[in-house]
Design an enzyme around this catalytic site. Structure first.
Site, PDB file in Angstrom:
ATOM      1  N   ARG A 117       0.834  -1.217   0.000  1.00 34.90           N
ATOM      2  CA  ARG A 117       0.000   0.000   0.000  1.00 34.90           C
ATOM      3  C   ARG A 117       0.862   1.257   0.000  1.00 34.90           C
ATOM      4  O   ARG A 117       0.535   2.243  -0.658  1.00 34.90           O
ATOM      5  CB  ARG A 117      -0.943   0.003   1.193  1.00 34.90           C
ATOM      6  CG  ARG A 117      -2.078  -0.959   1.010  1.00 34.90           C
ATOM      7  CD  ARG A 117      -3.087  -0.828   2.109  1.00 34.90           C
ATOM      8  NE  ARG A 117      -4.174  -1.767   1.852  1.00 34.90           N
ATOM      9  CZ  ARG A 117      -5.119  -2.032   2.694  1.00 34.90           C
ATOM     10  NH1 ARG A 117      -5.141  -1.428   3.867  1.00 34.90           N
ATOM     11  NH2 ARG A 117      -6.063  -2.883   2.385  1.00 34.90           N
ATOM     12  N   CYS A 139       5.019   4.398 -13.357  1.00 40.41           N
ATOM     13  CA  CYS A 139       4.024   3.912 -12.401  1.00 40.41           C
ATOM     14  C   CYS A 139       2.803   3.335 -13.128  1.00 40.41           C
ATOM     15  O   CYS A 139       2.053   2.559 -12.544  1.00 40.41           O
ATOM     16  CB  CYS A 139       3.636   5.000 -11.413  1.00 40.41           C
ATOM     17  SG  CYS A 139       3.010   6.503 -12.169  1.00 40.41           S
TER      18      CYS A 139
END
Length: 188
Positions: free
Chosen positions: A134, A151
């Site tokens: 996370r 990303c």
């Protein structure tokens, strides 16, 4: 001390990009995706104001004479249109912002090759923090060098597309373009 940053906006069939270069090093320090130039300018100005250091203020000016940055701008356009994977160093960039953890994640993302994906958990393991998936996701969301720090190549543990700062639709398009490009290159 004032630090000079230059910005420019490019448009492609895929999307637009707002690019910011550091005058001191001539490196790209910020790349944001979208078609609304004024909105992106406002976002960058807000980001810079938030990240001003005690001894450094950022002076953001429109790039008038692009010759010094011409090759980087051309290469970013190629990258955005996914015409081909760019060799390392084709667009000099630097992390002007970010925590040590974020930079560690961003540096690891550079190892995810064109046409491939990895999960947030994969990246967490690679940086020696196997339970930090996370946190890796948050670091990806804080990435301000769209495409160069890929990303968009990071997916959920179920291999499905998850959030993307510039929209999941754009993430899917970028990945599909890279996949097609990789297949085309393998046929050569």
């Amino acid at each position: 001390m004032k630090e000079l940053l230059y910005y420019t906006f490019i448009e492609t069939e895929v999307t637009g990009a707002f690019l910011v270069f550091r005058e001191k090093t001539q490196n790209l320090v910020f790349a944001s995706l979208g078609n609304d130039k004024l909105f992106l300018l406002g976002k960058v100005e807000g980001f810079l104001k938030k990240h001003e250091k005690q001894d450094t203020m950022y002076d953001l000016q429109e790039l008038k004479e692009a010759e010094t940055y011409k090759k980087s701008i051309e290469n970013y356009t190629i990258c955005l249109e996914n015409k081909m994977p760019l060799p390392s160093g084709a667009i000099p960039f630097e992390f002007l912002f970010g925590t040590d953890f974020q930079r560690k994640v961003w540096n690891e993302l550079l190892n995810v090759e064109h046409g491939h994906v990895a999960t947030y958990g994969d990246i967490a393991k690679r940086i020696g923090k196997p339970t930090a998936a996370r946190s890796v996701g948050r670091a990806c969301g804080s990435n301000n060098l769209a495409l160069l720090v890929p990303c968009h190549r990071i997916v959920g543990s179920n291999r499905k597309l998850t959030g993307y700062k510039w929209s999941c639709k754009l993430k899917e398009q970028l990945l599909n373009n890279e996949k097609e490009n990789s297949l085309s290159l393998s046929r050569l």
